[in-house]
Design a protein around this motif. Structure first.
Motif, short mmCIF file in Angstrom:
data_model
loop_
_atom_site.label_atom_id
_atom_site.label_comp_id
_atom_site.label_asym_id
_atom_site.label_seq_id
_atom_site.Cartn_x
_atom_site.Cartn_y
_atom_site.Cartn_z
N GLU A 144 42.53 23.67 43.13
CA GLU A 144 43.37 24.69 43.76
C GLU A 144 44.17 25.45 42.70
O GLU A 144 44.32 26.68 42.79
N THR A 147 52.58 24.72 42.36
CA THR A 147 51.36 23.93 42.41
C THR A 147 51.23 23.08 41.16
O THR A 147 50.79 21.92 41.21
N LYS A 195 47.86 37.71 52.41
CA LYS A 195 47.77 36.43 53.11
C LYS A 195 49.06 35.66 52.89
O LYS A 195 49.51 35.50 51.75
N ASP A 196 49.64 35.17 53.99
CA ASP A 196 50.93 34.48 53.90
C ASP A 196 50.84 33.19 53.07
O ASP A 196 51.85 32.70 52.57
N LYS A 197 49.64 32.65 52.91
CA LYS A 197 49.48 31.43 52.13
C LYS A 197 49.83 31.65 50.67
O LYS A 197 50.23 30.71 49.97
N TYR A 198 49.71 32.89 50.19
CA TYR A 198 49.92 33.19 48.78
C TYR A 198 51.13 34.10 48.55
O TYR A 198 51.24 34.72 47.49
N LEU A 236 54.08 30.42 43.35
CA LEU A 236 53.12 29.48 43.90
C LEU A 236 52.37 28.73 42.80
O LEU A 236 52.14 27.53 42.90
N GLU A 261 49.09 40.90 47.51
CA GLU A 261 48.59 39.88 48.43
C GLU A 261 48.97 40.22 49.87
O GLU A 261 50.05 40.76 50.14
#
Length: 460
Positions: free
Chosen positions: A279, A118, A106-109, A114, A104
Motif C-alpha cells: 500500500e 502510512t 477519492k475521500d480515501k486519499y 497519508l 484527488e
C-alpha cells in the motif's frame, strides 16, 4: 476522271487560250495533310518502341514506420480533477515535462499526510513484529529451561524413591529385631510367672520382667509404625516421580502453545507488513500520477479536456501528443490483384499533397515534383478489400520534404518492369495484368538494413 484529279501543265499551249485555266489551280492541302499524317503515323510507330515503366497506382496518407512515432493520446492513470494546465496547444515539450496537474477526488486519499501516516503505521507494525519475535525466542528458551528442570526434578525424585526404599528395608529389619525381642520377652515373662507361682521367684522379679515385656511391646509397635511411615514415604516418592512428568508436560504444552501463538501472530504481522508495504508503494507511485507528463519529445496537438476543475476518469485521454522527429512512411492501399506484383524493396515514386508535380508515370525519370521510396512492409491481411503497404524514403534519391506532416495525402506509383509502349497499350486494351518480375536483391538488402537500424533506434 474527277475534276479534282484533272490538271493542265502551265506550259501547255492551250493554257493561254482560256482564262479559266489561269484561274483554276490544283489544290495541295490534301497532299500536305497526307504527308503530315504519314509522318505522324511513323512517329507514333517509332514511339511505340520506346521503353515504358509499368507501375501500380495507389493512394494513401502519410504515417510513421514505428508505432511510437504516431500521434498518441496521453491518458490519466487515476481519476482526478484538473487543477492546472502547464502547456498549450502547439507547444513543444520534452519527455517528462508536466502537461497537467490533477487533484484527488477519492475521500480515501484526501489526507495530505497519508503517505507519512502510512509509513508510521508500517514502522509500528515492524516494531510489533520485532517484539513478537523476541517473545517467541523467550518462549523457546523457557521450554529449554523447563526440559532441563524436568530432567533435574526427575533425578531428584528417583533419588528420593531410592532413599525411601532403603529406609523401608532398614525399618523392616528393625521390625524383625523388635519382633524377636518381643517373643523373647514374652517367653521370659511366662517362665517368671510359672516360677513365681511355684515360689521360686519373688514378686519383684516378676514385676521387672513384666516391665521388660511392656518395653518390648512398645518398641515393637514403634518399629512397626516407623515401617508403615517409611512405606508411605516410598509410595509418595513414587507418586511424586510419576506426577513430575505430567506436571512438566503441562507446563511444556502451555509454553509450546504460547510459542505457536506468538509464531502465528508473527506470520500474520509479516503478512500485514507486506500488505502495508504494498500500500505504501502504491501510494508513493500514485503520488507521481497527480502530474501527467509527456511520454516522449513532441508537440501538444490537441487538448481533449478543457478548463479547470473538470473531472476525469481513470484511463481517460487528456491531450494528444505528436512526436517531434517521426520516421515518416507512406501508407498506400493496393488492390488484391496487384499485391502479388509487389515485394519488399520495390521502388516507388510518390507525390505529396501541397507539392506541385508534373507526373509521367511511365517515365519516372522525367517526372517533376515526385520523390523516391522503397516498399518496407506489406500487410498479410486485407483492410476493407485492399492491402496496406508502407513505403519509406529511398536513400539513393532526393530526401522527402521536411515540412511533411502525418496524415497528408500521398499518391504512389510502384515501379515494375520496363516494356515497349506498344506492349503496354496492348496490355491495357486487353485488360492483362502487368509483368511479374522478381524481387530486387540489392534494394531488398538495403531496406532490411534500414529497418534494422530503425528498430535499433526505437529500442534506444
Amino acid at each position: 476522271m474527277p475534276f479534282a484529279e484533272y490538271s493542265v501543265p502551265e506550259n501547255h499551249p492551250e493554257a493561254k487560250r482560256f482564262t479559266s485555266f489561269e484561274r483554276v489551280q490544283t489544290p495541295r492541302t490534301g497532299r500536305v495533310l497526307a504527308r503530315w499524317c504519314a509522318g505522324m503515323g511513323m512517329l507514333v510507330m517509332l514511339c511505340g518502341f520506346l521503353p515504358w515503366t509499368q507501375n501500380i497506382r495507389s493512394t494513401g496518407t502519410l504515417t510513421t514506420l514505428r508505432p511510437q512515432d504516431r500521434p498518441q493520446t496521453v491518458p490519466s492513470t487515476i481519476a482526478g480533477r484538473i487543477m492546472r494546465w502547464r502547456v498549450k496547444e502547439g507547444q513543444l515539450v520534452q519527455r517528462g515535462d508536466t502537461l497537467v496537474d490533477i487533484a484527488e477526488i477519492k475521500d480515501k486519499y484526501f489526507d495530505p499526510d497519508l503517505l507519512l501516516r502510512t509509513r508510521e503505521q508500517l514502522a509500528a507494525k515492524e516494531g510489533s513484529l520485532r517484539e513478537n519475535s523476541a517473545k517467541a525466542i523467550a518462549l523457546s528458551q523457557q521450554q529449554i529451561a523447563l526440559r532441563e528442570g524436568l530432567r533435574v526434578s526427575l533425578d531428584k525424585a528417583r533419588n528420593k524413591v531410592r532413599q525411601s526404599r532403603l529406609k523401608v528395608l532398614s525399618d523392616s529389619a528393625e521390625l524383625v529385631a523388635a519382633n524377636t525381642d518381643f517373643a523373647i520377652a514374652r517367653q521370659q515373662l511366662d517362665r517368671q510367672e510359672k516360677l513365681y507361682q511355684q515360689g521360686l521367684k519373688s514378686l519383684t522379679e516378676v514385676e521387672q520382667r513384666r516391665l521388660k515385656f511392656q518395653e518390648s511391646t512398645a518398641k515393637q509397635q514403634a518399629v512397626a509404625n516407623k515401617l508403615g511411615v517409611s512405606q508411605q514415604e516410598l509410595i509418595n516418592a513414587r507418586l511424586e516421580l510419576l506426577s513430575l512428568g505430567a506436571e512438566y508436560q503441562d507446563k511444556l504444552a502451555k509454553s509450546e502453545s504460547d510459542r505457536r501463538s506468538a509464531t502465528a501472530y508473527q506470520f500474520d504481522t509479516e503478512g500485514q507488513i507486506a500488505k502495508m508495504r504494498n500500500e505504501y508503494a502504491n501510494l508513493s507511485i500514485r503520488d507521481a500520477f497527480y502530474r501527467i507528463t509527456a511520454p516522449q519529445d513532441g508537440y501538444v496537438v490537441r487538448a481533449l479536456k478543457q478548463g479547470l476543475g473538470e473531472i476525469i476518469k481513470e484511463g481517460e485521454p487528456i491531450v494528444t501528443v505528436m512526436p517531434s522527429k517521426p520516421q515518416l512512411a507512406a501508407e498506400l492501399y493496393v488492390k488484391p490483384m496487384d499485391i502479388p506484383l509487389l515485394s519488399v524493396g520495390r521502388k516507388v515514386r510518390l507525390q505529396f499533397d501541397g507539392w506541385p508535380a508534373l507526373v509521367f508515370s511511365g517515365w519516372p525519370g522525367t517526372s517533376f515534383g515526385t520523390f523516391g521510396g522503397v516498399v518496407a512492409v506489406i500487410d498479410n491481411i486485407d483492410s476493407q478489400g485492399q492491402y496496406r503497404v508502407l513505403v519509406i524514403p529511398d536513400p539513393d534519391t532526393e530526401a522527402w520534404p521536411p515540412p511533411l506532416r502525418v496524415g497528408s495525402g500521398v499518391y504512389g506509383w510502384a515501379l515494375l518492369d520496363d516494356v515497349p509502349i506498344w506492349y503496354e497499350l496492348w496490355r491495357q486494351l486487353n485488360g492483362f495484368p502487368p509483368n511479374f518480375v522478381g524481387k530486387p536483391k540489392e534494394t531488398d538488402k538495403l531496406v532490411k538494413a534500414d529497418k534494422t537500424e530503425n528498430y535499433a533506434t526505437a529500442e534506444e
